[in-house]
Design an enzyme around this catalytic site. Structure first.
Site, PDB file in Angstrom:
ATOM      1  N   LYS A 182       4.446  41.037-104.815  1.00 56.23           N
ATOM      2  CA  LYS A 182       4.411  41.713-103.508  1.00 56.23           C
ATOM      3  C   LYS A 182       5.847  41.932-103.054  1.00 56.23           C
ATOM      4  CE  LYS A 182       4.547  40.640 -99.229  1.00 56.23           C
ATOM      5  NZ  LYS A 182       5.315  41.818 -98.733  1.00 56.23           N
ATOM      6  N   GLU A 258      13.828  30.680-103.302  1.00 52.54           N
ATOM      7  CA  GLU A 258      15.229  31.095-103.124  1.00 52.54           C
ATOM      8  C   GLU A 258      15.357  31.536-101.682  1.00 52.54           C
ATOM      9  OE1 GLU A 258      17.499  30.770-105.360  1.00 52.54           O
ATOM     10  OE2 GLU A 258      16.195  30.292-107.043  1.00 52.54           O
ATOM     11  N   CYS A 293      22.039  37.111 -99.415  1.00 48.69           N
ATOM     12  CA  CYS A 293      21.733  35.684 -99.181  1.00 48.69           C
ATOM     13  C   CYS A 293      22.979  34.819 -99.291  1.00 48.69           C
ATOM     14  CB  CYS A 293      20.662  35.212-100.153  1.00 48.69           C
ATOM     15  SG  CYS A 293      21.086  35.519-101.864  1.00 48.69           S
ATOM     16  N   GLU A 392      21.617  31.690 -89.761  1.00 53.98           N
ATOM     17  CA  GLU A 392      21.885  32.790 -90.701  1.00 53.98           C
ATOM     18  C   GLU A 392      21.782  34.100 -89.923  1.00 53.98           C
ATOM     19  OE1 GLU A 392      18.917  33.944 -93.690  1.00 53.98           O
ATOM     20  OE2 GLU A 392      20.517  33.980 -95.178  1.00 53.98           O
TER      21      GLU A 392
HETATM   22  P1  NAD Z   1      11.331  37.249 -95.148  1.00 53.07           P
HETATM   23  O1  NAD Z   1      11.185  35.791 -95.350  1.00 53.07           O
HETATM   24  O2  NAD Z   1      11.092  37.808 -93.782  1.00 53.07           O
HETATM   25  O3  NAD Z   1      10.339  38.058 -96.108  1.00 53.07           O
HETATM   26  C1  NAD Z   1      10.380  37.884 -97.502  1.00 53.07           C
HETATM   27  C2  NAD Z   1       9.054  38.298 -98.107  1.00 53.07           C
HETATM   28  O4  NAD Z   1       8.048  37.373 -97.688  1.00 53.07           O
HETATM   29  C3  NAD Z   1       8.573  39.684 -97.705  1.00 53.07           C
HETATM   30  O5  NAD Z   1       7.988  40.308 -98.836  1.00 53.07           O
HETATM   31  C4  NAD Z   1       7.513  39.373 -96.643  1.00 53.07           C
HETATM   32  O6  NAD Z   1       6.531  40.369 -96.521  1.00 53.07           O
HETATM   33  C5  NAD Z   1       6.918  38.088 -97.193  1.00 53.07           C
HETATM   34  N1  NAD Z   1       6.241  37.211 -96.217  1.00 53.07           N
HETATM   35  C6  NAD Z   1       6.517  37.061 -94.889  1.00 53.07           C
HETATM   36  N2  NAD Z   1       5.679  36.139 -94.347  1.00 53.07           N
HETATM   37  C7  NAD Z   1       4.856  35.702 -95.343  1.00 53.07           C
HETATM   38  C8  NAD Z   1       3.794  34.741 -95.411  1.00 53.07           C
HETATM   39  N3  NAD Z   1       3.413  34.055 -94.344  1.00 53.07           N
HETATM   40  N4  NAD Z   1       3.182  34.539 -96.602  1.00 53.07           N
HETATM   41  C9  NAD Z   1       3.577  35.211 -97.705  1.00 53.07           C
HETATM   42  N5  NAD Z   1       4.575  36.138 -97.693  1.00 53.07           N
HETATM   43  C10 NAD Z   1       5.217  36.373 -96.524  1.00 53.07           C
HETATM   44  O7  NAD Z   1      12.797  37.650 -95.661  1.00 53.07           O
HETATM   45  P2  NAD Z   1      13.537  39.071 -95.626  1.00 53.07           P
HETATM   46  O8  NAD Z   1      13.973  39.389 -94.232  1.00 53.07           O
HETATM   47  O9  NAD Z   1      12.760  40.084 -96.394  1.00 53.07           O
HETATM   48  O10 NAD Z   1      14.842  38.745 -96.524  1.00 53.07           O
HETATM   49  C11 NAD Z   1      15.990  38.175 -96.008  1.00 53.07           C
HETATM   50  C12 NAD Z   1      16.011  36.683 -96.298  1.00 53.07           C
HETATM   51  O11 NAD Z   1      15.921  36.461 -97.702  1.00 53.07           O
HETATM   52  C13 NAD Z   1      17.317  36.027 -95.875  1.00 53.07           C
HETATM   53  O12 NAD Z   1      17.026  34.777 -95.300  1.00 53.07           O
HETATM   54  C14 NAD Z   1      18.062  35.850 -97.193  1.00 53.07           C
HETATM   55  O13 NAD Z   1      19.029  34.823 -97.177  1.00 53.07           O
HETATM   56  C15 NAD Z   1      16.939  35.571 -98.133  1.00 53.07           C
HETATM   57  N6  NAD Z   1      17.339  35.867 -99.517  1.00 53.07           N
HETATM   58  C16 NAD Z   1      17.583  34.820-100.370  1.00 53.07           C
HETATM   59  C17 NAD Z   1      18.021  35.066-101.676  1.00 53.07           C
HETATM   60  C18 NAD Z   1      18.336  33.924-102.616  1.00 53.07           C
HETATM   61  O14 NAD Z   1      18.516  34.172-103.821  1.00 53.07           O
HETATM   62  N7  NAD Z   1      18.413  32.696-102.155  1.00 53.07           N
HETATM   63  C19 NAD Z   1      18.170  36.387-102.122  1.00 53.07           C
HETATM   64  C20 NAD Z   1      17.891  37.427-101.238  1.00 53.07           C
HETATM   65  C21 NAD Z   1      17.465  37.151 -99.939  1.00 53.07           C
END
Ligand code: NAD
Length: 494
Positions: A182, A258, A293, A392
């Site tokens: 997803k 991650e 990230c 963050e």
């Molecule tokens: P997010 O947590 O809002 O969403 C990530 C994904 O999770 C999306 O596909 C979203 O639809 C899904 N999601 C949201 N709620 C959910 C639930 N309850 N159950 C299942 N899936 C759910 O994050 P974002 O805004 O898309 O991305 C930014 C974040 O990602 C930042 O915190 C960033 O640091 C992190 N990030 C981490 C890495 C890493 O390698 N550590 C890499 C890229 C981004």
């Protein structure tokens, strides 16, 4: 200079199930962050669509030979997939750029080649991690046999959607699993083309599926599905925690997380070239407008070099030119959404209320093509409990803290919650090694900042920045489970 016309980029507003594009009623709008316009609608997979995708993956995993074929043949398929991705580099870069914050030049020069090369890297592990022979008594043979899980569920964030497929899906497929992915509802389109290319390369239908939708409906249904044997997630710490809780209650099942970060860039006053370091520090927080990230969002600088370094960074911040991802002259892309920009403004305001001062930036650029463009921002006079140091921000906002002794510097670099990455700049190898040992982070960069194409180095966080690794051998191992076999052949001697 406009490199492409965003309105000319046709996208497939669909799921990808059983080896084909599956159109569905569009219920969500996907905006272009660059100009704030709606680019296309997006379907929202409910529990029954998610179930169809997972069942498809399960049947494909059981009834095609993907998990059983010679691992080198799986590797060949992954390499073919990488070749097809590279051959379509320009189209994929535009698909990636149109609804994300990735400038098309960067998508073409980095994201697409990284995606392809990441798949090649994982393909090389397909026949390298079969397990081991255990040290048992002489008349027994003990084996630890590596086997795939079955169907892996993958949920990815909005940033770097193509690269995320390479890391999550590449590792899972190399290990012989099927995947249901997803992607983020904000950047959902480029990965559909990747899935089509996977089929063309020879991945059996049903082995790689995509369900579109939001987290609350689609992501949650995927996480809870009983035929998902392992989850892998990249995104915010808050969502990762929710997914982990859900996995624990519905199974339980293993989960790789991650998550977010608040990574320090620690600069000592013995650096031989302050201007070079200023360039590195500035890039580490303004690349993709800080929406990375591992963005280096906290500058921890030794007093003797602080003023010169901060001047150099402010100068570079001032030279950045905001603009759309299709604008060839722009050097600062937009923020992913107006809501995220509003959240950033709120953190900056709270930081100032708590006593911080702005050296530059702090707001949105005026005018422009319609998206939200955040001014590169330097915040001084902060303490460890300031919101800009704690939270963050996910934007081009850098806090500055100064120190006198090595010990103070390391203490400031530590964060209460996060431990994703850290940078250290010093000419003293002993100091660099002490810092490396002292920093509680999943990655430490010394005299550089940011990942390279050394995919063999895993990525992943300490503390609330994550559990497990993407990339490296560790990422493939995380997609394998281990069966213990003990054979008694003493009897055959009699
Ligand atoms: P997010 O947590 O809002 O969403 C990530 C994904 O999770 C999306 O596909 C979203 O639809 C899904 N999601 C949201 N709620 C959910 C639930 N309850 N159950 C299942 N899936 C759910 O994050 P974002 O805004 O898309 O991305 C930014 C974040 O990602 C930042 O915190 C960033 O640091 C992190 N990030 C981490 C890495 C890493 O390698 N550590 C890499 C890229 C981004």
């Amino acid at each position: 200079m406009q490199i492409f016309d965003p309105r000319s980029i046709a996208v497939q507003s669909a799921h990808f199930i059983g080896g084909r594009v599956v159109p569905d009623t569009a219920l969500l709008n996907v905006l272009r962050p660059s100009d704030g316009q709606v680019h296309a609608g997006l379907p929202l997979a409910d529990a029954s669509t998610v179930d169809a995708a997972v069942q498809n993956a399960w049947q494909a995993w059981r009834h095609t030979d993907w998990a059983r074929r010679a691992p080198r043949e799986r590797a060949r398929v992954l390499r073919r997939w990488a070749d097809l991705i590279e051959a379509e580099g320009e189209r994929l870069a535009q698909l990636e750029a149109v609804c994300s914050t990735r400038p098309v030049r960067d998508a073409a020069a980095w994201d697409v080649p990284f995606t392809a090369e990441g798949l090649r890297f994982f393909s090389e592990y397909a026949d390298k991690l079969g397990g081991e022979v255990a040290a048992t008594r002489h008349d027994h043979l003990g084996l630890v046999v590596a086997e795939p899980y079955g169907v892996v569920g993958a949920i990815t964030p909005w940033n770097f959607p193509l690269v995320m497929v390479s890391w999550k899906v590449g590792a899972a497929l190399a290990a012989g699993n099927a995947v249901v992915l997803k992607p983020s509802e904000m950047t959902p389109f480029s990965v559909i083309r990747l899935a089509e290319l996977a089929i063309e390369a020879g991945v059996p239908a049903g082995i790689f599926n995509i369900v579109q939708g939001d987290g609350r409906t689609t992501g949650d249904a995927l996480t809870r599905h009983p035929l998902i044997s392992k989850m892998t997630f990249t995104g915010s710490t808050r969502t990762g925690a929710a997914i982990m809780a859900s996995c624990a209650l519905q199974g339980p099942k293993p989960v790789t997380l991650e998550l977010g970060g608040k990574s320090p860039q620690l600069v000592f006053d013995d650096v031989p070239d302050v201007d070079r370091v200023a360039g590195i520090v500035a890039r580490a927080i303004t690349g993709n407008a800080g929406q990375v990230c591992v963005a280096g969002s906290r500058l921890i600088v030794q007093r003797g070099v602080a003023e010169a370094l901060i001047d150099g960074i402010a100068q570079r911040f001032g030279a950045l030119k905001p603009g759309a991802t299709w604008d060839g002259q722009a050097t600062l892309p937009p923020i992913i959404s107006a809501q995220q920009a509003a959240r950033m403004l709120d953190i900056v305001e709270r930081a100032r209320d708590a006593g911080a001062q702005l050296r530059c930036g702090g707001g949105l650029f005026d005018g422009g093509p319609g998206g939200a463009y955040f001014q590169p921002t330097l915040i001084e006079g902060v303490t460890a409990d300031n919101p800009a140091v704690q939270e963050e921000i996910f934007g081009p906002v850098l806090t500055v803290q100064t120190f006198d002794t090595e010990e103070e510097g390391l203490a400031l670099a530590a964060h209460e919650h996060y431990g994703l990455a850290a940078g250290v700049h010093t000419a003293d190898i002993g100091r660099a090694m002490r810092a490396m040992r002292g920093l509680s982070a999943g990655t430490v960069w010394i005299n550089r900042y940011g990942r390279s194409d050394d995919f063999v180095i895993p990525t992943g966080g300490y503390h609330q920045s994550g559990i497990g690794k993407d990339l490296g051998r560790q990422a493939v191992e995380a997609n394998l489970r281990f069966k213990s076999v003990l054979m008694d052949f003493a009897a055959t001697h009699q």
